[in-house]
Design an enzyme around this catalytic site. Structure first.
Site, PDB file in Angstrom:
ATOM      1  N   HIS A  17      40.440  48.046  45.442  1.00 20.63           N
ATOM      2  CA  HIS A  17      39.638  47.105  45.159  1.00 20.63           C
ATOM      3  C   HIS A  17      38.130  47.539  44.807  1.00 20.63           C
ATOM      4  O   HIS A  17      37.583  46.987  43.966  1.00 20.63           O
ATOM      5  CB  HIS A  17      39.335  45.850  46.519  1.00 20.63           C
ATOM      6  CG  HIS A  17      38.815  44.842  46.077  1.00 20.63           C
ATOM      7  ND1 HIS A  17      39.215  43.841  45.276  1.00 20.63           N
ATOM      8  CD2 HIS A  17      37.613  44.149  46.569  1.00 20.63           C
ATOM      9  CE1 HIS A  17      38.649  42.695  45.201  1.00 20.63           C
ATOM     10  NE2 HIS A  17      37.602  42.882  46.016  1.00 20.63           N
TER      11      HIS A  17
ATOM     12  N   SER B 211      35.401  40.635  41.594  1.00 20.62           N
ATOM     13  CA  SER B 211      36.448  39.955  42.873  1.00 20.62           C
ATOM     14  C   SER B 211      36.340  38.284  42.368  1.00 20.62           C
ATOM     15  O   SER B 211      36.606  37.777  41.465  1.00 20.62           O
ATOM     16  CB  SER B 211      35.992  40.413  44.195  1.00 20.62           C
ATOM     17  OG  SER B 211      37.080  40.176  45.218  1.00 20.62           O
TER      18      SER B 211
ATOM     19  N   ASP C 163      44.947  47.739  44.698  1.00 23.06           N
ATOM     20  CA  ASP C 163      43.919  46.895  45.344  1.00 23.06           C
ATOM     21  C   ASP C 163      44.919  45.993  45.899  1.00 23.06           C
ATOM     22  O   ASP C 163      45.946  45.303  45.659  1.00 23.06           O
ATOM     23  CB  ASP C 163      43.498  46.025  44.188  1.00 23.06           C
ATOM     24  CG  ASP C 163      42.484  45.232  44.330  1.00 23.06           C
ATOM     25  OD1 ASP C 163      42.378  44.899  45.840  1.00 23.06           O
ATOM     26  OD2 ASP C 163      41.495  44.777  43.573  1.00 23.06           O
TER      27      ASP C 163
END
Length: 687
Positions: A661, A541, A626
């Site tokens: 995610h 991320s 995501d």
């Protein structure tokens, strides 16, 4: 190994079609050849992602035996049938357990005694049956313990549907509520539930009041947050007396309160939002306690009367200190627990509210992670906390706040005769170019020599004030036992060294995050821990942004890179206000509609700074669903790297077509994903 490397070089990677898109702002003109990958309705997009997945499978085919071996090793370390430490709430003991062969948890309770018969509240495995993805969101028991509110998501998009289960009959109530988020709160009447709904950008922005057994169409909208920079959460004080609605941006907080016995009343504000002022709220008797940064960079503790909580009535309990970060507090009937960070490490102090006496909870290791455990009861003298380190498995302790004695309730069992004494951890300090001390947590198997020959995996994050936890991983033993050293760079952008550590790693000082990481890598090489051709790095991320930035700046420093769901198309993403990573992120990265921020963000944005040069071996992952980092960011980055890089190193894109995610759901699939990543690292390091 060499034959495999020769054979895989004959496999041709997919080449994404170039469709130039002109992006102009502030007189600057950017050409994005892969902008079209955003359009999921275009069948060529899925074709490209699937082609990359096939290529990844082919390129990793020679590691399949290694992947299986790693998976089996990691699974063999886990007690598959296991039980969490029960916690008490009123007359019930609540816990969860796992069973061998089942991917998800089972939530249970017992009445009156741990010897009582077990009541299964919710079995995630039954809910997940037939689903490619499953994630439990809310799990909230009503105050009378008769109703369970729970929610789940089956796509990875973090859009949860809320349900209500009668625990007497184990029958569902007829209503369900879609598009909810992680937070909810029961009023004390056991009939009213407050919950949050999300907008098109997955921002929790509305608070509703629901009456059990009625249609959601009759739910009352309590609050709508119009500012896209703010998210809305709802919670209850441990005293059970007040419901709190928190509105927060990256740098500003506003909290409203409601008497939990009167759910139809109106929420009242404690302190109206003021840009840059943050605060968290706890309750005790006639006072609210606020941990706030008002005139206190490292935060201070104040209390204020519930009847008149305005700033004029704030009384300072713990003043601001330059060298100590006040992370938070917990309140019990006779005790105040103070959580701080000192010299980069988390600490806890217990104060008796009747006598004023203070006692520190002692943690013996050089680097570790501490957090509060499940403490639902207000009228207790027992504090439950969680402890772990790079060598100590997750442990649950009960600390008697009266006698100051602590009792280990459980240390997670690591199978395979794990002996922590065979491993060592250290806390290192590295001096940056501008003179600050950057901490590194490091762990290795006893007996290694600092001769520059050790393979090393370095990770970091450095964003959103999140301090990277120095915690245990039984899966990581698969690397340590192969001689790999593991290290965490506690770089600026986190909050390990105080609030300024965070502030000096954001906005127009974001590049400190990247140079700190590079400094840590250079230090580990110079001190003989590893060498550049033995150094792998990983981050996800915002940590994926870190990966992209440092390999643009110093591609020669690293041999292998794993970037999980990387946030790499910084400028374009944050300019797009339809996305979650946009207006809510302006207070973290800056608003690129301002040219000063635009120019600075563009100067480090990984996607915008890919150039024709040699890059390390790269594994990039994405999740099709995501909602935080859209799949097209890693896809576009991969395509541009393929176009421009001048080396023969491997570049792989692995998109999970059923997840979001956090990757695959369920503990077994998650382990398989990790085994794949470890196999890539080991293979590229020739181990």
């Amino acid at each position: 190994m060499n034959k495999n490397k020769i054979s895989i070089k004959t496999i041709k990677p997919p080449i994404a079609e170039q469709q130039p898109q002109v992006l102009e702002l502030h007189g600057d003109r950017r050409i994005d050849n892969y902008f079209w990958l955003r359009d999921l309705e275009n069948p060529k997009v899925v074709e490209y992602l699937e082609a990359e997945n096939r290529y990844t499978t082919e390129m990793m085919q020679h590691t399949e035996a290694l992947q299986i071996k790693l998976y089996d090793e990691m699974l063999a370390r886990i007690q598959e049938t296991d039980l969490s430490v029960p916690y008490r709430k009123d007359h019930y003991y609540y816990y969860s357990r796992t069973e061998a062969g089942k991917a998800y948890r089972i939530y249970c309770r017992k009445y009156g005694s741990l010897d009582a018969p077990e009541e299964v509240l919710l079995d995630e495995n039954e809910l997940a049956d037939g689903e490619d993805f499953f994630d439990l969101g809310i799990l909230a028991i009503s105050p009378n313990h008769q109703i369970l509110a729970y929610s789940y998501d089956t796509s990875g998009s973090e859009q949860y549907t809320l349900f209500f289960l009668d625990l007497n009959t184990h029958q569902l109530y007829p209503e369900s509520i879609s598009d909810t988020y992680f937070s909810c709160c029961w009023a004390n009447d056991n009939q009213t539930l407050f919950y949050t709904k999300i907008d098109a950008a997955n921002r929790p922005y509305q608070l509703f009041r629901h009456t059990l057994g009625t249609s959601p169409t009759k739910d009352v909208l309590i609050y709508h947050e119009p500012d896209n920079a703010y998210a809305l959460y709802v919670d209850k004080t441990r005293s059970q007396e007040y419901i709190l609605m928190t509105l927060s941006s990256s740098i500003t907080t506003e909290v409203h309160y409601l008497n939990a016995n009167h759910p139809d009343d109106k929420f009242q504000v404690i302190y109206p939002r003021q840009s840059g002022i943050e605060y968290d709220v706890e309750h005790h008797s006639d006072y609210f306690y606020l941990v706030t940064n008002e005139a206190a960079t490292n935060f201070k503790l104040v209390k204020t009367p519930v009847a008149a909580p305005s700033k004029d009535n704030w009384q300072t309990i713990i003043p601001h200190r330059e060298d100590v970060l006040l992370s938070g507090i917990s309140l019990f009937i006779n005790h105040l627990v103070i959580y701080e960070r000192k010299n980069g490490l988390p600490t806890a102090t217990v104060q008796n509210l009747l006598t004023g006496d203070k006692n520190d909870i002692i943690f013996p290791e050089p680097t570790y992670q501490f957090s509060e455990g499940s403490n639902p009861e207000f009228n207790t003298s027992i504090l439950r906390f969680n402890y772990t380190s790079l060598v100590t498995p997750p442990s649950v302790f009960d600390y008697d706040m009266e006698t100051h004695k602590q009792e280990l309730q459980k240390e997670t069992l690591v199978l395979g005769n794990y002996d922590k004494n065979q491993y060592a951890s250290e806390w290192l300090l590295v001096t940056s170019a501008d003179g600050v001390q950057i901490p590194i947590s490091i762990v290795y198997k006893q007996g290694i020599e600092k001769n520059g020959k050790n393979p090393l995996l370095l990770t970091g994050y450095g964003a959103y004030s999140m301090s990277y936890p120095a915690s245990f991983s039984s899966s990581r033993l698969a690397l340590l036992d192969r001689g790999i050293v593991f290290a965490i760079a506690h770089i600026r952008g986190g909050e390990e060294m105080g609030r300024k550590w965070y502030e000096n790693g954001k906005f127009l000082q974001k590049k400190n995050t990247f140079t700190d990481f590079i400094t840590c890598a250079e230090y580990l090489i110079n001190q003989g821990w590893t060498a550049s051709d033995r150094l792998a790095i990983t981050g996800g991320s915002a940590g994926g942004l870190l990966m992209g930035a440092v390999i643009n700046m110093r591609p020669d420093l690293f041999q292998v890179v794993v970037a999980n769901v990387p946030f790499v198309d910084v400028v374009t993403t944050i300019l797009d206000t339809s996305l979650p990573l946009s207006e809510m992120e302006w207070e973290e990265w800056g608003n690129p509609n301002d040219q000063v921020y635009y120019d600075y963000m563009k100067s480090y944005s990984p996607y915008d700074n890919v150039t024709a040069k040699d890059y390390p071996h790269l594994l990039i992952t994405a999740g099709l669903n995501d909602s935080r980092v859209k799949y097209w960011e890693p896809a576009k980055w991969t395509a541009k790297l393929r176009e421009l890089k001048t080396d023969d190193n491997i570049l792989l894109l692995k998109t999970n077509m059923d997840a979001g995610h956090s990757g695959a759901s369920g503990r077994y699939e998650s382990l398989r994903e990790l085994a794949f990543e470890y196999a890539f690292i080991l293979d590229r390091l020739c181990l």
